[in-house]
Design an enzyme around this catalytic site. Structure first.
Site, PDB file in Angstrom:
ATOM      1  N   ASP A 354       0.825  -1.211   0.000  1.00  8.26           N
ATOM      2  CA  ASP A 354       0.000   0.000   0.000  1.00  8.26           C
ATOM      3  C   ASP A 354       0.860   1.262   0.000  1.00  8.26           C
ATOM      4  O   ASP A 354       2.081   1.189   0.112  1.00  8.26           O
ATOM      5  CB  ASP A 354      -0.924  -0.014   1.214  1.00  8.26           C
ATOM      6  CG  ASP A 354      -0.142  -0.053   2.523  1.00  8.26           C
ATOM      7  OD1 ASP A 354       0.892  -0.746   2.589  1.00  8.26           O
ATOM      8  OD2 ASP A 354      -0.548   0.620   3.490  1.00  8.26           O
ATOM      9  N   GLU A 357       3.313   1.515   2.646  1.00 13.00           N
ATOM     10  CA  GLU A 357       4.417   0.556   2.516  1.00 13.00           C
ATOM     11  C   GLU A 357       4.409  -0.534   3.577  1.00 13.00           C
ATOM     12  O   GLU A 357       5.452  -1.063   3.940  1.00 13.00           O
ATOM     13  CB  GLU A 357       5.779   1.276   2.577  1.00 13.00           C
ATOM     14  CG  GLU A 357       5.861   2.525   1.757  1.00 13.00           C
ATOM     15  CD  GLU A 357       7.294   2.959   1.501  1.00 13.00           C
ATOM     16  OE1 GLU A 357       7.882   3.577   2.393  1.00 13.00           O
ATOM     17  OE2 GLU A 357       7.816   2.670   0.419  1.00 13.00           O
TER      18      GLU A 357
END
Ligand SMILES: *[C@@H]1O[C@H](CO)[C@@H](O)[C@H](O)[C@H]1NC(C)=O
Ligand SMILES: *[C@@H]1O[C@H](CO)[C@@H](O)[C@H](O)[C@H]1NC(C)=O
Ligand SMILES: *[C@@H]1O[C@H](CO)[C@@H](O)[C@H](O)[C@H]1NC(C)=O
Ligand SMILES: *[C@@H]1O[C@H](CO)[C@@H](O)[C@H](O)[C@H]1NC(C)=O
Ligand SMILES: *[C@@H]1O[C@H](CO)[C@@H](O)[C@H](O)[C@H]1NC(C)=O
Ligand SMILES: *[C@@H]1O[C@H](CO)[C@@H](O)[C@H](O)[C@H]1NC(C)=O
Ligand SMILES: *[C@@H]1O[C@H](CO)[C@@H](O)[C@H](O)[C@H]1NC(C)=O
Ligand SMILES: *[C@@H]1O[C@H](CO)[C@@H](O)[C@H](O)[C@H]1NC(C)=O
Ligand SMILES: *[C@@H]1O[C@H](CO)[C@@H](O)[C@H](O)[C@H]1NC(C)=O
Length: 643
Positions: A354, A357
């Site tokens: 995402d 991270e």
């Protein structure tokens, strides 16, 4: 963003599950399936309970390799299994004198319910082995009833209209916060750091070159750079001062070239174009990291296609666009867009990390920006006479769009930030990433627009979720007596404190608070363009919170000439400004914007001079100006001298 939880085992994070939801009462019935350590299997269920709405499981896992993924699949109250009806287990403890570990989970699952445990799957990823235990165990609920879903509180303020303090703070004039933000954003583009090459953006002035004991953000992140260069692109489009227009244009061409250099870097890992992070000499960072992050190719392409369109409006040639922006086949060292678009078309359905991270899954944010890249890309390719690519992109866009419904949870009245099991204890499924997805990924074609019912409902759920999380939310007025919007973080369960993780460590961020302001301004603009408004039972709570004075009635259309409609617009302006005022309230005297402000005392925290913080304040200011009808605002910002 900028944080990959590589070190902490999942089990450590499970401690931050909202365990207060779990009824601690004696009526909890735990079923022990296997009391002794197994000796003939690598995965075996030890015990489970479904108590007070939470599933609590404990499992024996043989320690056959280091990296383990353990998943329990079950069925919901309807007896259906979906990607949501599974739980990712975390390491709990080793079992002395054996080669086994306990793995466990304690997760609220009552919103979708639980009827049967299906199987336990253990992937030993280092050795490529998967072990399964079939379960088929019917589950009975015990303990106290599940908690009622959290009610939306009454609004603590009812601001109305734009306020002068915010107009002044964001003024397009020398010395304002908008001016400061522009100057400081540009300091981080093509940064003056040894070894940095043109076309890169440093994520923050935080790291070895800046001599600060703060996290090392001295890298070029594909996502952050594309979002920053998108602001440069807006300035370029609006600029009427030739010398500055040229400067913005050169920067954008350097950025295009920098992206092409990244794409052709021989050190790219398996993530390919989904590689998220580069050194400032623009070679890939190859250490352990959350990869791939497949939003980056999409947002990079979006920024450069917007640039190309405005470049041509200003008289640039189609052949320059083809050679220096689009055609990666003929000009792989210069033109990145075609390659990024084709990557999106063939990889949108793969799981990816995402924008924060942290988690590999199917993410709403990533899907939406990928969709916008594909939709824009199809038109762009057609313009360039590349019909075959256009067809590839359109058909991927159609397939991707068909998957978006899965993110909507009718039970929660929420767009889930990811479609999969509870990860890292994020059992609320709430994340401002959903609103960021709309801001960066709305393609202007009515699919998940600002005023989409589901988006409105989610925006309310997300923004109010932070009220109980951050003590600083209890300060609701600035010294001028005007309201402060809710301090907004990434997600309520966040434990990242800007440097590492700690219990109750997550903080509100400047950029996510700016996201709510920008969102509300844009909702108002979109309503004005639509010219009317009708509230239904999905959107009613949003309007009850953000525009109570209008007194809207369900199912009744209000056209733009009604008093109710005008009242809604005024309230959205007032709340947008309240969110900006929240940022202003926590901005250090000099005007510098870090990544976060502390949840307890409101003081700036984490990476200093975060580029994205400045970029997001500017894009919020652009949305505010658009709503106010100030057509020259961006042009005036573009005209401010800097450096
Ligand atoms: C393996 O475990 C089973 C029960 O789980 C037990 O009956 C058996 O004695 C064990 N065998 C050894 C060699 O420990
Ligand atoms: C570990 O397992 C024990 C026993 O099931 C449980 O009480 C505890 O909460 C678990 N710890 C974590 C971090 O899940
Ligand atoms: C476990 O259950 C899930 C959900 O029904 C299913 O997709 C998966 O194939 C099952 N795994 C095995 C090995 O049976
Ligand atoms: C902006 O203001 C500063 C002082 O705040 C001044 O030094 C600078 O010359 C001004 N710049 C312009 C372009 O007016
Ligand atoms: C992207 O798609 C290609 C072709 O389908 C595939 O080989 C590659 O592994 C994918 N990469 C990522 C990072 O998902
Ligand atoms: C780029 O910078 C990194 C970090 O300073 C360094 O390790 C690497 O060798 C550099 N690569 C090149 C090609 O200069
Ligand atoms: C891109 O370059 C390739 C290779 O030179 C060429 O075959 C193709 O027609 C070009 N496409 C466009 C749209 O310019
Ligand atoms: C907010 O809460 C903090 C800590 O809980 C407290 O010290 C402070 O006085 C409160 N402020 C207001 C305005 O209620
Ligand atoms: C909300 O409205 C829809 C469509 O009008 C209706 O089907 C549904 O039952 C309503 N739900 C509630 C909780 O009122």
């Amino acid at each position: 963003m900028l944080f990959k939880n590589t070190a902490a085992p999942l089990g450590a994070l499970l401690a931050f599950c909202p365990s207060t939801l779990v009824a601690q009462n004696t009526a909890c019935q735990t079923t022990t399936v296997q009391a002794s350590v197994p000796n003939n299997t690598n995965v075996a269920l030890h015990s489970y309970s479904y108590c007070g709405g939470s599933l609590d499981v404990s499992v024996y896992i043989a320690n056959v390799n280091y990296n383990k993924v353990v998943t329990l699949y079950y069925t919901d109250s309807q007896g259906v299994s979906t990607p949501l009806t599974s739980v990712s287990l975390g390491y709990n403890s080793s079992i002395p004198d054996t080669n086994y570990e306990f793995w466990s989970a304690n997760t609220p699952v009552y919103l979708d319910g639980l009827t049967e445990l299906l199987n336990l799957t253990y992937q030993a990823t280092d050795i490529g082995q998967t072990y399964v235990q079939q379960l088929q165990l019917a589950v009975k609920a015990s303990g106290s009833p599940p908690p009622a879903p959290a009610a939306i509180p009454s609004p603590y303020a009812s601001p109305s209209g734009f306020s002068d303090d915010i107009t002044a703070w964001l003024a397009p004039s020398n010395g304002s916060q908008a001016d400061f933000s522009k100057t400081h954003m540009f300091l981080n583009i093509n940064p003056d750091i040894d070894g940095a090459v043109k076309g890169t953006v440093v994520a923050a002035r935080s790291g070895p070159s800046y001599d600060q004991k703060l996290p090392d953000y001295e890298y070029d992140w594909v996502r952050d750079s594309s979002l920053t260069m998108d602001v440069v692109q807006s300035l370029y489009a609006a600029s009427r001062v030739d010398k500055l227009t040229r400067k913005y244009k050169d920067m954008l061409f350097h950025y295009a070239q920098g992206r092409a250099v990244e794409q052709t870097d021989p050190s790219l890992t398996f993530a390919g174009l989904g590689e998220p992070k580069f050194y400032l000499n623009n070679t890939a960072f190859t250490g352990p990291w959350g990869r791939p992050q497949n939003d980056g190719p999409a947002t990079a392409a979006i920024t450069l296609m917007e640039f190309a369109n405005d470049y041509m409006k200003k008289g640039g040639s189609l052949s320059s666009v083809r050679d220096r922006i689009y055609n990666s086949t003929s000009n792989p060292q210069e033109a990145p867009v075609l390659k990024d678009l084709l990557f999106v078309a063939s990889n949108w359905s793969s799981p990816s990390f995402d924008l924060w991270e942290e988690e590999e899954s199917t993410h709403f944010y990533t899907r939406l920006v990928q969709r916008r890249a594909l939709v824009m890309g199809a038109k762009f390719a057609t313009m360039l006479g590349d019909g075959a690519t256009s067809d590839t992109l359109s058909s991927a866009a159609i397939q991707l769009t068909a998957t978006l419904d899965q993110f909507w949870s009718p039970n929660r009245k929420l767009i889930l930030y990811e479609y999969g099991p509870v990860l890292h204890g994020k059992s609320s499924f709430i994340d401002i990433a959903v609103i960021l997805g709309v801001i960066h990924g709305y393609a202007g074609d009515d699919v998940y627009s600002y005023t989409n019912d589901r988006v409105l409902a989610s925006a309310l759920k997300i923004s109010t979720s932070f009220l109980d999380v951050y003590p600083i939310a209890n300060v609701t007025k600035a010294s001028n007596g005007l309201p402060l919007g809710i301090p907004i973080g990434r997600y309520p369960e966040d434990v990242y404190n800007g440097v590492g993780t700690s219990s109750n460590g997550g903080n509100p961020w400047y950029l996510t608070t700016a996201t709510m302001a920008q969102y509300l301004y844009s909702v108002a603009s979109e309503l004005q363009t639509a010219g009317s408004l009708t509230v239904n039972n999905v959107t009613a709570p949003f309007f009850a919170y953000y525009a109570p004075a209008a007194g809207l009635k369900l199912s009744k259309p209000y056209s733009s000439n009604t008093q109710e409609f005008a009242s809604v617009i005024a309230s959205l302006k007032g709340w947008g400004d309240a969110y900006i005022r929240r940022i202003k309230y926590h901005t250090a005297a000099g005007g510098n914007l870090a990544e976060e402000f502390n949840r307890n005392n409101g003081i700036a925290q984490g990476a200093a001079d975060l580029t994205w913080s400045y970029a997001s304040l500017l894009t919020a200011a652009f949305a505010r100006a658009a709503l106010s009808g100030d057509e020259s605002y961006v042009q005036k910002i573009a005209a401010l001298a800097y450096e």
